[in-house]
Design an enzyme around this catalytic site. Structure first.
Site, PDB file in Angstrom:
ATOM      1  N   LYS A 237      71.321  34.543  12.119  1.00 33.56           N
ATOM      2  CA  LYS A 237      70.237  33.755  12.714  1.00 33.56           C
ATOM      3  C   LYS A 237      70.786  32.467  13.314  1.00 33.56           C
ATOM      4  O   LYS A 237      70.438  32.096  14.436  1.00 33.56           O
ATOM      5  CB  LYS A 237      69.200  33.383  11.644  1.00 33.56           C
ATOM      6  CG  LYS A 237      68.260  34.505  11.283  1.00 33.56           C
ATOM      7  CD  LYS A 237      67.411  34.121  10.074  1.00 33.56           C
ATOM      8  CE  LYS A 237      66.583  35.291   9.609  1.00 33.56           C
ATOM      9  NZ  LYS A 237      65.985  35.131   8.284  1.00 33.56           N
TER      10      LYS A 237
ATOM     11  N   GLN B 236      64.364  31.727   3.653  1.00 38.08           N
ATOM     12  CA  GLN B 236      64.843  33.105   3.502  1.00 38.08           C
ATOM     13  C   GLN B 236      64.358  33.705   2.169  1.00 38.08           C
ATOM     14  O   GLN B 236      64.549  33.109   1.113  1.00 38.08           O
ATOM     15  CB  GLN B 236      66.383  33.115   3.555  1.00 38.08           C
ATOM     16  CG  GLN B 236      67.004  34.487   3.473  1.00 38.08           C
ATOM     17  CD  GLN B 236      66.675  35.347   4.693  1.00 38.08           C
ATOM     18  OE1 GLN B 236      66.723  34.887   5.829  1.00 38.08           O
ATOM     19  NE2 GLN B 236      66.334  36.593   4.460  1.00 38.08           N
TER      20      GLN B 236
ATOM     21  N   ASP C  94      58.020  32.666  10.601  1.00 40.74           N
ATOM     22  CA  ASP C  94      58.004  33.996   9.980  1.00 40.74           C
ATOM     23  C   ASP C  94      56.583  34.573   9.955  1.00 40.74           C
ATOM     24  O   ASP C  94      56.399  35.765   9.704  1.00 40.74           O
ATOM     25  CB  ASP C  94      58.522  33.903   8.531  1.00 40.74           C
ATOM     26  CG  ASP C  94      59.864  34.600   8.358  1.00 40.74           C
ATOM     27  OD1 ASP C  94      60.264  35.358   9.262  1.00 40.74           O
ATOM     28  OD2 ASP C  94      60.495  34.383   7.303  1.00 40.74           O
TER      29      ASP C  94
END
Ligand code: NAD
Length: 297
Positions: A54, A98, A121
């Site tokens: 990422k 994460q 997200d």
């Protein structure tokens, strides 16, 4: 094999190119550099690989990347303090914590502490609600990538029968909402579904998000259907090697389907591309600017 292969690697490169163009424009015309903060707690090897990837791709499209690596024993209070700090930071337009988090940390609490406008997200309860009610939301990256591939292949999805296998909050449920938003007739199948084969046989679009290697055989697929395989499963291969397969038995399904995503190289690469797209979208919304078309749901 008769199916068209939907090349997620090439599609993701195209999305990253569009993101890079928008980032360059934001810098030149407005003096704004979109920024993505990624928070990793602990040393889960898969998460480390993902976070590194990422960060690399964020920089490659010209955005600012902020990485926060915290020890596995970080307290909830410390993590929440970092999230609050990132919420307040004007250089940060997207925040991603994460998952999975170490067991002593409450994932729901942490995710819902993120400013929904920066929740790239799309897991914050506000974004889940906005998506569920057909309003402008931050959309989870993997289903957004699937939707983009479907729209690219079909043009309009209106009136098509879609079956989503899997009802997770990360893939299955948001995928179903997105397909409904594009006027598909949507069925969500799951581990308790009776006669899954019959349900899948009705579908013009099958999205498999289960996590069971090759569980959908070709004879479940309606001839000409589009198959989106979200599953990523590692299985034993020759010798002591392993290989990645999806939730669909690719070889038999590709003989029947009209189009199919391979694993690897299908949905997988789209996820990070959509994360970058969401960060640009969040940056535009935060600054009251027109958001890029084609990069949102
Ligand atoms: P999950 O474990 O949270 O959910 C799996 C779902 O499958 C559940 O809703 C369950 O009801 C359903 N299920 C289980 N067994 C079933 C059966 N026999 N028949 C029908 N349904 C069944 O998983 P998830 O997070 O949604 O991920 C699913 C898969 O997608 C995994 O392989 C994961 O690695 C992969 N994934 C890929 C990406 C990507 O970037 N490509 C992103 C997220 C997840």
């Amino acid at each position: 094999m008769t199916a068209t292969i939907l090349d997620g690697k090439a599609f993701a490169a195209r999305i990253r190119g569009e993101v890079a163009t928008h980032v360059a424009r934001l810098k030149e015309e407005h003096g704004i550099t979109p920024g993505l903060a990624v928070v990793l707690v602990g040393e889960d090897p898969a998460s480390q690989v993902y976070v590194r990837s990422k960060g690399k791709q964020t920089v490659e499209v010209g955005m600012a990347s902020f990485e926060h690596r915290l020890d596995a024993d970080t307290s909830e209070a410390e993590l929440l303090a970092l999230v609050r700090q990132l919420n307040e930071d004007p250089a940060v337009h997207g925040i991603l914590v994460q998952l999975p988090l170490p067991g002593h940390l409450d994932e729901d609490l942490v995710i819902n502490a993120i400013d929904p406008a920066k929740d790239v997200d799309g897991f914050h309860i506000s974004n889940v609600g906005l998506l569920g009610t057909g309003q402008k939301a931050m959309v989870p990256c993997t289903p957004l990538g699937c939707l983009m591939m479907l729209r690219d292949h079909h043009g309009s999805l209106s009136g098509l029968d879609a079956v989503v296998i899997g009802r997770s909050n990360i893939v299955g449920k948001p995928m179903a909402s997105l397909l409904l938003g594009d006027s598909c007739t949507v069925t969500i199948a799951h581990s308790r579904t009776k006669d899954l084969a019959e349900v899948v046989r009705r579908a013009d679009i099958v999205v498999a998000a289960v996590g069971r290697p090759q569980m959908v055989p070709g004879d479940w697929i309606k001839p000409g259907a589009t198959v989106i395989d979200v599953g990523i499963n590692r299985i034993p291969a020759e010798g002591d090697k392993t290989r990645l397969v999806g939730d669909v038995d690719f070889d038999s399904a590709a003989d029947v389907a009209g189009a199919i995503t391979p694993v690897p190289g299908g949905v997988g690469p789209m996820t990070i591309a959509c994360l970058l797209a969401n960060t640009v979208t969040a940056c535009c919304r935060a600054n009251g600017l027109d958001e890029p078309s084609g990069l949102t749901a």
